[in-house]
Motif scaffolding. Structure first.
Motif, PDB file in Angstrom:
ATOM      1  N   UNK A  61     -21.868   0.129   3.435  1.00  0.00           N
ATOM      2  CA  UNK A  61     -22.813  -1.405   3.012  1.00  0.00           C
ATOM      3  C   UNK A  61     -23.870  -1.802   3.402  1.00  0.00           C
ATOM      4  N   UNK A  62     -24.737  -1.956   2.545  1.00  0.00           N
ATOM      5  CA  UNK A  62     -26.409  -2.484   2.532  1.00  0.00           C
ATOM      6  C   UNK A  62     -26.081  -4.342   2.800  1.00  0.00           C
ATOM      7  N   UNK A  63     -27.531  -4.163   3.552  1.00  0.00           N
ATOM      8  CA  UNK A  63     -27.472  -5.647   3.931  1.00  0.00           C
ATOM      9  C   UNK A  63     -26.401  -6.522   4.250  1.00  0.00           C
ATOM     10  N   UNK A  95     -15.995   1.368   1.141  1.00  0.00           N
ATOM     11  CA  UNK A  95     -17.230   0.954   0.923  1.00  0.00           C
ATOM     12  C   UNK A  95     -17.777  -0.790   0.276  1.00  0.00           C
ATOM     13  N   UNK A  96     -18.155  -1.340   0.377  1.00  0.00           N
ATOM     14  CA  UNK A  96     -18.408  -2.759   0.536  1.00  0.00           C
ATOM     15  C   UNK A  96     -19.331  -2.989  -0.603  1.00  0.00           C
ATOM     16  N   UNK A 127     -10.411  10.080   0.310  1.00  0.00           N
ATOM     17  CA  UNK A 127     -10.364   9.302  -0.269  1.00  0.00           C
ATOM     18  C   UNK A 127     -11.469   8.018   0.540  1.00  0.00           C
ATOM     19  N   UNK A 128     -11.507   7.168  -1.103  1.00  0.00           N
ATOM     20  CA  UNK A 128     -12.799   6.762  -1.652  1.00  0.00           C
ATOM     21  C   UNK A 128     -11.923   5.076  -1.524  1.00  0.00           C
ATOM     22  N   UNK A 129     -12.347   4.261  -0.796  1.00  0.00           N
ATOM     23  CA  UNK A 129     -12.013   2.373  -1.395  1.00  0.00           C
ATOM     24  C   UNK A 129     -13.530   1.733  -1.728  1.00  0.00           C
ATOM     25  N   UNK A 130     -12.786   0.735  -2.245  1.00  0.00           N
ATOM     26  CA  UNK A 130     -14.614  -0.122  -2.284  1.00  0.00           C
ATOM     27  C   UNK A 130     -13.817  -1.159  -2.734  1.00  0.00           C
TER      28      UNK A 130
END
Length: 184
Positions: A41-43, A82-83, A105-108
């Protein structure tokens, strides 16, 4: 209680109350089952992700935050969480593409599950919160600046995920405390 605080709590209740229960349960199950969890995640969203990383570690999960020097390579079977409010942050889109290439795998968690990151994810949790960078109207307004409502909702959602994982594992807060830092 101050009227501003009441307004913020009301916003949080309304926003969190709109999170889809099935998406939330699927997200928690994915994190719980993953052999290794990578978080990005950014910021300020990145700060919320780091708090989640700590709680995952307290749960006994093998967890890494992208960008830390001790983060190893991702591989098949791992999970990238990922946020991203926008779901379009370039560096995060790139991370998702690479993770998928390596079989992870990817979760957001996002405001826009149909954006690039959500579209590539195996699980996308929608948080209906406005941000000043929003290109489309979410139908929600906030007394708070910029992306605060998303970021606060993200933290509370991720903490709720930990509670779900505690229920799945049967772990207590006392057991988790055994993993708490002791070099403080």
């Amino acid at each position: 209680m101050d009227a501003r605080t009441e307004a913020i709590l009301s916003e949080l209740g309304g926003t969190l109350g709109k999170i889809d229960e099935e998406q939330a349960a699927a997200f928690a199950q994915m994190v719980y089952e993953a052999p290794r969890v990578f978080l990005a995640g950014c910021g300020r969203s990145g700060l919320m992700v780091r708090a989640f990383a700590m709680r995952c570690m307290h749960m006994g999960k093998t967890v890494y935050v992208l960008g830390d020097v001790t983060t190893p390579s991702i591989r098949k079977g791992d999970l990238l969480v990922v946020a991203s409010g926008s779901g379009e942050t370039e560096s995060l889109v790139s991370h998702v593409k690479k993770a998928k290439k390596f079989g992870a795998k990817v979760a957001t968690v996002t405001i826009y599950p149909k954006a690039a990151i959500g579209s590539m994810s195996d699980c996308a949790v929608w948080i209906n919160a406005p941000t000043s960078k929003s290109e489309e109207d979410t139908g929600v307004t906030s007394v708070q600046p910029m992306g605060s409502l998303f970021e606060q909702s993200l933290l509370l959602f991720l903490d709720t995920t930990i509670v779900r994982m505690m229920e799945l594992s049967g772990k207590s807060s006392e057991e988790m405390f055994e993993n708490h830092a002791n070099l403080e």
